[in-house]
Design an enzyme around this catalytic site. Structure first.
Site, short mmCIF file in Angstrom:
data_model
loop_
_atom_site.label_atom_id
_atom_site.label_comp_id
_atom_site.label_asym_id
_atom_site.label_seq_id
_atom_site.Cartn_x
_atom_site.Cartn_y
_atom_site.Cartn_z
N CYS A 251 0.85 -1.18 0.00
CA CYS A 251 0.00 0.00 0.00
C CYS A 251 0.89 1.23 0.00
CB CYS A 251 -0.89 -0.02 1.25
SG CYS A 251 -2.02 1.37 1.40
N HIS B 290 -9.17 -3.73 -2.15
CA HIS B 290 -8.17 -3.00 -1.36
C HIS B 290 -8.53 -1.51 -1.29
CE1 HIS B 290 -3.81 -2.23 -0.18
NE2 HIS B 290 -4.24 -1.01 -0.49
N GLU B 291 -8.85 -0.91 -2.45
CA GLU B 291 -9.17 0.52 -2.47
C GLU B 291 -10.49 0.82 -1.77
OE1 GLU B 291 -6.79 2.47 -3.12
OE2 GLU B 291 -5.60 0.85 -3.93
N HIS C 211 -10.31 1.15 1.93
CA HIS C 211 -9.84 2.45 2.43
C HIS C 211 -11.02 3.35 2.81
CE1 HIS C 211 -5.51 2.38 2.13
NE2 HIS C 211 -5.54 2.00 0.86
#
Length: 189
Positions: free
Chosen positions: A115, A159-160, A163
């Protein structure tokens, strides 16, 4: 242009904030931010630009990584054939992306995830869905889109989108056994 100095690290409490939905129609500022985020990713994967601007290579970035708690992210995933020739480029600048369905089958990256906000290596298996379907508005095409993603692209999207909830990839690693085998999972090299 965005640079590494613009990206907050995982010790900054802002990275754990929940991101808010973005009002539509999109403001010029938000549209430009997304285009800048996408440009950062493209430059980060270009050897000359990466070196020139001292960037870390990346395939995705969320607005919260710039300290902006908005549900926006950019993706730039290049796929190569066995001879190393570019086969496909998945490019998105997404507003309010949402996973609308996913496969029960799990997947993970064999070498683990990284990341931009985590500037050190974290060993461990990060379980993800092998396939996701995401709906969003895409600034690159100026339309609502549906992305059906498998494998690496699926992992990048998850993953994004994590966030947005203040989650980082290493939150999913088994603390007692970081490289614990996941039976029947798709392992992505």
């Amino acid at each position: 242009m965005l640079l590494m100095k613009d990206i907050i690290e995982d010790d900054n409490p802002t990275i754990r904030e929940k991101s808010l939905p973005v009002e539509m129609p999109l403001s010029k500022e938000d549209e430009q931010l997304l285009l800048d985020m996408h440009e950062f990713l493209v430059y980060s994967q270009d050897e000359e630009k990466c070196e020139e601007y001292d960037l870390r290579p990346a395939v995705g970035i969320a607005a919260i990584q710039l300290g902006i708690p908005k549900r926006m992210c950019a993706i730039h995933v290049l796929t190569y054939d066995s001879d190393g020739n570019l086969k496909k480029s998945d490019d998105y600048a997404l507003v309010n992306p949402k996973i609308i369905s996913y496969a029960e089958k799990e997947s993970y990256l064999k070498d683990g995830e990284g990341c931009l906000s985590v500037n050190y290596e974290v060993e461990g298996v990060v379980p993800r869905h092998a396939k996701v379907t995401v709906k969003a508005y895409d600034v690159l095409t100026h339309q609502d889109i549906t992305i059906v993603a498998r494998g690496f692209l699926s992992i990048c999207l998850q993953h994004e989108l994590d966030h947005f909830e203040g989650k980082l990839f290493y939150d999913y690693i088994n603390k007692d056994d970081p490289v614990k085998y996941i039976p029947d999972a798709m392992v992505i090299e």
